[in-house]
Write a protein that holds these residues in place. Structure first.
Motif, short mmCIF file in Angstrom:
data_model
loop_
_atom_site.label_atom_id
_atom_site.label_comp_id
_atom_site.label_asym_id
_atom_site.label_seq_id
_atom_site.Cartn_x
_atom_site.Cartn_y
_atom_site.Cartn_z
N PHE A 33 0.84 -1.21 0.00
CA PHE A 33 0.00 0.00 0.00
C PHE A 33 0.87 1.25 0.00
O PHE A 33 2.09 1.16 -0.03
N ARG A 49 5.15 0.53 -0.57
CA ARG A 49 5.36 0.12 0.82
C ARG A 49 4.82 -1.30 0.94
O ARG A 49 3.62 -1.54 0.76
N ASP A 96 5.66 4.71 3.92
CA ASP A 96 5.05 5.86 3.24
C ASP A 96 6.04 6.78 2.51
O ASP A 96 6.19 7.96 2.87
N LYS A 143 5.77 12.98 10.75
CA LYS A 143 5.70 12.12 9.56
C LYS A 143 4.99 12.88 8.44
O LYS A 143 4.85 14.10 8.51
N LYS A 199 -7.65 14.60 12.18
CA LYS A 199 -6.27 14.92 11.85
C LYS A 199 -6.11 14.97 10.34
O LYS A 199 -6.91 14.39 9.60
N TYR A 229 -10.42 7.44 6.49
CA TYR A 229 -9.39 8.25 5.82
C TYR A 229 -9.89 8.59 4.43
O TYR A 229 -10.14 7.70 3.62
N VAL A 265 -6.81 -2.38 7.50
CA VAL A 265 -7.40 -1.20 8.16
C VAL A 265 -8.55 -0.71 7.28
O VAL A 265 -8.33 -0.09 6.24
N VAL A 268 -9.94 3.08 4.47
CA VAL A 268 -8.77 3.96 4.33
C VAL A 268 -8.46 4.18 2.85
O VAL A 268 -8.33 3.24 2.08
N PHE A 270 -5.40 6.45 1.17
CA PHE A 270 -4.22 7.17 1.63
C PHE A 270 -3.26 7.30 0.45
O PHE A 270 -2.99 6.31 -0.23
C1 BMA Z 1 -1.51 6.53 8.93
C2 BMA Z 1 -0.23 5.98 8.32
C3 BMA Z 1 -0.53 5.28 7.01
C4 BMA Z 1 -1.73 4.39 7.07
C5 BMA Z 1 -2.91 5.10 7.73
C6 BMA Z 1 -4.14 4.22 7.89
O1 BMA Z 1 -1.27 7.01 10.22
O2 BMA Z 1 0.34 5.07 9.21
O3 BMA Z 1 0.60 4.54 6.65
O4 BMA Z 1 -2.10 4.03 5.76
O5 BMA Z 1 -2.51 5.56 9.00
O6 BMA Z 1 -3.87 3.10 8.68
#
Ligand code: BMA
Length: 309
Positions: A33, A49, A96, A143, A199, A229, A265, A268, A270
């Motif tokens: 991902f 990744r 990432d 990050k 966030k 997300y 997860v 999401v 991302f």
């Molecule tokens: C974020 C990062 C990403 C991840 C996302 C959802 O904080 O750690 O790498 O894709 O969470 O788990």
């Protein structure tokens, strides 16, 4: 209410999604991902990744001639470093990657992850065969760093995302040499009451447009037992990118498809990278449910318009 100009999202999903799954990785692993994306010598490259079965991430390169069909290399190009000073801070993996072409070098900001938490690290390559680590470039708790593709007022510029426990917003930091960063300040805040209320963090490296620096970012909204997300976009002043000048009210893409809703997860989307074509088509590569890589497209102008309207 927003009038419906697109089916649901500005980003139009590729029908062949997901473009890369674990089955495409030539060694056993858990998931793939959140890939950095760049065009290099007429090839589309993704720096994937890949999370191993041990649960630590490394980077693996995938190549494509059309941006849709990828071939994944046999061996990772970056694994957690055995050498100091990186070894201590990459014990739990490298995550990432975000790639910026700057002059004739490709710089890669990535997350070095250890028991101390996440911190930003920097590597470089010119040929996508040899990757050289430069430095650890933040304290823990930071990050989602993206490097601007040129200096502004003679300084390197990045968005980053320090988290304090109280808040996680997008900040901007400056550097004379890519190693020492400072003069940090908040550039854009999470937005109470919206889809990006809890966030936010930078996604793809900023794209320079006539209207400003376009940043595609992720926003998180939590509810009982789940966090969603999504991706959105915003514009920052060309001469002073600490100034937010436009922000879309609605996401450009939200989890809807089964591969975005289900996985390690759930819910999401991302991103770590987009590719801007000569005809202004944006190819967005995104991690779905922290389990596979997907892509979608849109016109650059649609993203700009959504920030302004
Ligand atoms: C974020 C990062 C990403 C991840 C996302 C959802 O904080 O750690 O790498 O894709 O969470 O788990």
């Amino acid at each position: 209410m927003h009038t419906r100009k697109y089916p649901q999202d500005i980003i139009k999903r590729f029908r062949g999604n997901p473009v890369i799954t674990v089955d495409d990785i030539p060694f056993t692993c858990n998931t793939v991902f959140n890939a950095g994306a760049v065009k290099y010598q007429d090839q589309y490259l993704l720096l994937l990744r890949v999370e191993t079965l041990e649960g630590k991430s490394c980077f693996v390169l995938a190549r494509s001639v059309d941006g849709y069909n990828f071939e994944v290399e046999k061996e990772p190009v970056m694994v957690p470093s055995p050498e100091e000073p990186f070894s201590i801070y990459e014990k739990r993996g490298v995550e990432d990657p975000r790639i910026t072409l700057f002059g004739d070098k490709y710089y890669i900001f990535y997350t070095a992850y250890s028991k101390y938490g996440p911190r930003i690290a920097l590597a470089e390559t010119t040929d996508f065969k040899n990757f050289k680590r430069i430095a650890l470039v933040s304290q823990p708790g930071n990050k989602d760093a993206v490097l601007f593709p040129r200096k502004i007022n003679d300084l390197f510029v990045r968005f980053d995302r320090p988290s304090t426990g109280l808040s996680s917003h997008i900040w901007i930091s400056y550097s004379p040499d890519l190693i020492y960063w400072g003069n940090s300040k908040v550039a854009m805040e999470a937005r109470p009451g919206f889809w990006d209320s809890d966030k936010i963090g930078a996604g793809a490296p900023p794209i320079e447009t006539e209207k400003g620096w376009l940043e595609i970012y992720h926003g998180v909204k939590g509810s009982i037992g789940n966090k969603v997300y999504r991706l959105g976009c915003a514009l920052f002043d060309l001469d002073d990118p600490s100034k937010l000048i436009g922000r879309a009210e609605i996401p450009i893409i939200s989890p809807r498809e089964i591969y975005e809703r289900t996985g390690d997860v759930p819910n999401v989307i991302f991103t770590c990278g987009v590719i801007l074509e000569d005809n202004d088509e944006v190819k967005l590569y995104y991690g779905a449910a922290d389990t596979c890589i997907c892509m979608g497209t849109c016109q650059l102008q649609d993203l700009i318009d959504s920030c302004i309207s």
